[in-house]
Design a protein around this motif. Sequence first.
Motif, PDB file in Angstrom:
ATOM      1  N   VAL A 104      43.411  24.978  43.997  1.00 50.81           N
ATOM      2  CA  VAL A 104      44.505  24.814  43.040  1.00 50.81           C
ATOM      3  C   VAL A 104      44.947  26.211  42.584  1.00 50.81           C
ATOM      4  N   VAL A 105      46.257  26.504  42.684  1.00 47.99           N
ATOM      5  CA  VAL A 105      46.757  27.809  42.227  1.00 47.99           C
ATOM      6  C   VAL A 105      47.907  27.590  41.240  1.00 47.99           C
ATOM      7  N   ASP A 106      48.112  28.571  40.367  1.00 45.31           N
ATOM      8  CA  ASP A 106      49.247  28.449  39.445  1.00 45.31           C
ATOM      9  C   ASP A 106      50.505  29.055  40.055  1.00 45.31           C
ATOM     10  N   HIS A 107      51.610  29.079  39.284  1.00 41.84           N
ATOM     11  CA  HIS A 107      52.878  29.502  39.867  1.00 41.84           C
ATOM     12  C   HIS A 107      52.879  30.976  40.265  1.00 41.84           C
ATOM     13  N   LYS A 108      51.907  31.746  39.765  1.00 39.26           N
ATOM     14  CA  LYS A 108      51.828  33.146  40.172  1.00 39.26           C
ATOM     15  C   LYS A 108      50.843  33.354  41.319  1.00 39.26           C
ATOM     16  N   GLY A 109      50.307  32.255  41.832  1.00 35.74           N
ATOM     17  CA  GLY A 109      49.380  32.370  42.966  1.00 35.74           C
ATOM     18  C   GLY A 109      47.961  32.661  42.530  1.00 35.74           C
ATOM     19  N   ARG A 110      47.649  32.486  41.232  1.00 34.73           N
ATOM     20  CA  ARG A 110      46.282  32.743  40.787  1.00 34.73           C
ATOM     21  C   ARG A 110      45.470  31.451  40.867  1.00 34.73           C
ATOM     22  N   ILE A 111      44.184  31.595  41.193  1.00 33.25           N
ATOM     23  CA  ILE A 111      43.308  30.423  41.275  1.00 33.25           C
ATOM     24  C   ILE A 111      43.217  29.779  39.897  1.00 33.25           C
ATOM     25  N   ALA A 112      43.516  28.468  39.821  1.00 35.89           N
ATOM     26  CA  ALA A 112      43.597  27.799  38.529  1.00 35.89           C
ATOM     27  C   ALA A 112      42.463  26.819  38.302  1.00 35.89           C
ATOM     28  N   ALA A 113      41.638  26.566  39.329  1.00 27.75           N
ATOM     29  CA  ALA A 113      40.511  25.643  39.165  1.00 27.75           C
ATOM     30  C   ALA A 113      39.488  25.952  40.246  1.00 27.75           C
ATOM     31  N   PRO A 114      38.214  25.566  40.028  1.00 23.44           N
ATOM     32  CA  PRO A 114      37.211  25.820  41.074  1.00 23.44           C
ATOM     33  C   PRO A 114      37.559  25.044  42.352  1.00 23.44           C
ATOM     34  N   PRO A 115      37.247  25.609  43.521  1.00 21.87           N
ATOM     35  CA  PRO A 115      37.567  24.925  44.789  1.00 21.87           C
ATOM     36  C   PRO A 115      36.684  23.692  45.003  1.00 21.87           C
ATOM     37  N   THR A 116      37.207  22.741  45.768  1.00 23.73           N
ATOM     38  CA  THR A 116      36.398  21.578  46.159  1.00 23.73           C
ATOM     39  C   THR A 116      36.156  21.647  47.668  1.00 23.73           C
ATOM     40  N   VAL A 117      34.908  21.444  48.076  1.00 26.77           N
ATOM     41  CA  VAL A 117      34.575  21.420  49.501  1.00 26.77           C
ATOM     42  C   VAL A 117      33.976  20.063  49.838  1.00 26.77           C
TER      43      VAL A 117
ATOM     44  N   LEU B 110      30.818  26.375  50.722  1.00 31.25           N
ATOM     45  CA  LEU B 110      31.314  26.515  49.343  1.00 31.25           C
ATOM     46  C   LEU B 110      31.137  27.964  48.872  1.00 31.25           C
ATOM     47  N   LYS B 111      29.990  28.532  49.197  1.00 29.91           N
ATOM     48  CA  LYS B 111      29.729  29.901  48.761  1.00 29.91           C
ATOM     49  C   LYS B 111      30.743  30.857  49.426  1.00 29.91           C
ATOM     50  N   ALA B 112      30.970  30.651  50.722  1.00 31.98           N
ATOM     51  CA  ALA B 112      31.915  31.516  51.444  1.00 31.98           C
ATOM     52  C   ALA B 112      33.328  31.362  50.892  1.00 31.98           C
ATOM     53  N   VAL B 113      33.686  30.152  50.517  1.00 33.05           N
ATOM     54  CA  VAL B 113      35.024  29.909  49.960  1.00 33.05           C
ATOM     55  C   VAL B 113      35.149  30.639  48.617  1.00 33.05           C
ATOM     56  N   GLU B 114      34.126  30.537  47.769  1.00 26.32           N
ATOM     57  CA  GLU B 114      34.167  31.207  46.463  1.00 26.32           C
ATOM     58  C   GLU B 114      34.284  32.723  46.631  1.00 26.32           C
ATOM     59  N   ASP B 115      33.514  33.291  47.561  1.00 26.15           N
ATOM     60  CA  ASP B 115      33.590  34.740  47.824  1.00 26.15           C
ATOM     61  C   ASP B 115      35.001  35.136  48.262  1.00 26.15           C
ATOM     62  N   THR B 116      35.588  34.326  49.127  1.00 25.63           N
ATOM     63  CA  THR B 116      36.938  34.636  49.612  1.00 25.63           C
ATOM     64  C   THR B 116      37.939  34.599  48.461  1.00 25.63           C
ATOM     65  N   LEU B 117      37.797  33.610  47.588  1.00 30.75           N
ATOM     66  CA  LEU B 117      38.733  33.502  46.462  1.00 30.75           C
ATOM     67  C   LEU B 117      38.594  34.716  45.545  1.00 30.75           C
ATOM     68  N   ASP B 118      37.347  35.186  45.352  1.00 31.19           N
ATOM     69  CA  ASP B 118      37.130  36.372  44.518  1.00 31.19           C
ATOM     70  C   ASP B 118      37.878  37.571  45.085  1.00 31.19           C
ATOM     71  N   LYS B 119      37.931  37.659  46.408  1.00 31.87           N
ATOM     72  CA  LYS B 119      38.579  38.809  47.048  1.00 31.87           C
ATOM     73  C   LYS B 119      40.097  38.641  47.130  1.00 31.87           C
ATOM     74  N   ASN B 120      40.590  37.433  46.936  1.00 30.50           N
ATOM     75  CA  ASN B 120      42.029  37.162  47.053  1.00 30.50           C
ATOM     76  C   ASN B 120      42.571  36.657  45.719  1.00 30.50           C
ATOM     77  N   LYS B 121      42.465  37.468  44.689  1.00 32.28           N
ATOM     78  CA  LYS B 121      42.830  37.015  43.345  1.00 32.28           C
ATOM     79  C   LYS B 121      44.271  36.517  43.279  1.00 32.28           C
TER      80      LYS B 121
ATOM     81  N   THR C 204      47.152  23.075  46.237  1.00 33.54           N
ATOM     82  CA  THR C 204      48.056  22.466  45.264  1.00 33.54           C
ATOM     83  C   THR C 204      48.569  23.570  44.346  1.00 33.54           C
ATOM     84  N   GLU C 205      49.907  23.682  44.229  1.00 32.24           N
ATOM     85  CA  GLU C 205      50.474  24.700  43.337  1.00 32.24           C
ATOM     86  C   GLU C 205      50.896  24.038  42.037  1.00 32.24           C
ATOM     87  N   LEU C 206      50.415  24.605  40.920  1.00 34.94           N
ATOM     88  CA  LEU C 206      50.780  24.023  39.613  1.00 34.94           C
ATOM     89  C   LEU C 206      52.171  24.483  39.195  1.00 34.94           C
TER      90      LEU C 206
END
Length: 549
Positions: free
Chosen positions: A475-488, A502-513, A547-549
């Motif tokens: 889930v990302v907001d209108h500026k492309g920022r992660i707005a909720a924890p990912p679901t796997v 799940l761990k790999a997805v979280e690491d990737t999200l951290d690197k792609n703010k 999903t974009e908010l």
Amino acid sequence: MARIQQDELVFLPLGGSGEIGMNFNAYGYGPENDRQWIIVDCGVLFGREGNTPGVDLILPDIRYLMERRENVLGIIATHAHEDHIGAIAPLWPGLRCPIYATPFTARLIAGKLEEAGLTSRVKVQEVPVGGQITLGPFDLDFISITHSILEPNLLAIRTPLGVVAHTGDWKIDPDPLLGEATDAQALERLGNEGVLALVCDSTNALVPGSSGSEAEVRKNLTELVGTLKGRVAVTGFASNVARLDTVARAAKAHGRRIALVGRSMQKMVEAAKDTGYLKDFPPVLDETEAAELPPHKVLYLCTGSQGEPRAALARIAAGSHPNVELDEGDTVIFSSRVIPGNELAIAEIQNKLAARNIGILTVDEHHVHVSGHPCRDELAQMYRWIRPKLALPVHGEMRHQVAHAKLARELQVPQALVPENGQMFRLAPGRPALMDEVPAGRVHLDGRVLVAEGEGLAKDRRAMGFAGLLVIALVVDHKGRIAAPPTVLGEGMPEPVEEAVLKAVEDTLDKNKRSDPDELAENVRRAARRAAQEAWGKKPITRVLVTEL
Ligand SMILES: [Zn+2]
Ligand SMILES: [Zn+2]
């Protein structure tokens, strides 16, 4: 000035060359821009669970003729085996042409059209046994031959440019027991007329000698049943009506009553009786009546000789049939051969029977089955009758077709060409030759939907069967920022894999703010597959939803 095109006679197989099954052959006549077509046979290939998960039927890709359906004059069925008529109902809506067949075949096609809800749109035109029809430039003679079903026909196809003999499936059975014998005189007369091409069954082109007669099977089965004490179950192909009659007579000869187990057995007996065959077939018991008889008084005729998991024999072997029970001392006779590909399924059933001390008798030790296709001596006889200028071996795998072509040359046929599906051959005028290739291939009947094999649904399902399905929701907001924890969500994979992903997805999200949603999805997908590969050694099909908010 427009070039005046000359009339040509062409042959176009779209199924059944390079494979056993799915027979579909077309003949065209006329100038290239306005050719008229007839279709000889329209059959299926049965799907194999491992190869094509979820696909029961495989059909020929006939879009070339569907695009020309205004010029398709009709479908002619040589006989009622599924590899010759099974695709008529699913493909008919794309062709909308008349259908022609002899009475028994017509009766079975009509049943299929009814099941498909097509009865109000097309009636099968019945051709009498030994009959004749004319479709545009084609005059067709139905010549009786023998095979492993009622009413097999060889078609003599006459055109202004010459005659083609199309065998359909055949053998030379000197005593077929039911139906007509091979009309050798008609075949000889046809040969005397002069035949351009013989389009012929290759199934047994590698087998020396002759296929044998149903009459031998009758003698052997009758003797064999006489030696047995407990209940007897005979399994075989329901469409071999002469064999069903043989089993019924063998039962009667030894004081046993018969019961038909499995819908296709009942359907075939009904169709044969409706069209005037099996006049003295003994009365049939239903399964519950048969269960009350002493074991030595009963014989079951059942479906499932190829190990089909839903057929009667599989359920009897598993002890899960509602009405039929076999015990120690009872015997199952396999009056059939093993169709290549079915070895494991049949062995599984035989192992279950053996584990319960139920006897198993097969064609390996008793002569209780004969093939319905011509062996080499029979092929030689057919070439002596017809004496064609050209041999076109069909109905076989490539190795059968090539052996058949070689045999034809040895038999002094001046020319032999091995066709592949989609190859169009000019038969006349001039020396026959390959002239064109048209789109061909396979179509899957997937549930109720036709899907081209090339679209890869079966491939996707095989991949899912191998390594499951991974769905990742972001889930990302209108500026492309992660707005909720990912679901796997992993289907069909061990839990530690899901955790690693799940761990790999979280690491990737951290690197792609902050990033573009498509780019983010692709980065996450790659990271997830890499993590699965590291943790598990397999890469599942992976979908990322953003999903974009
Ligand atoms: Zn057949
Ligand atoms: Zn066939």
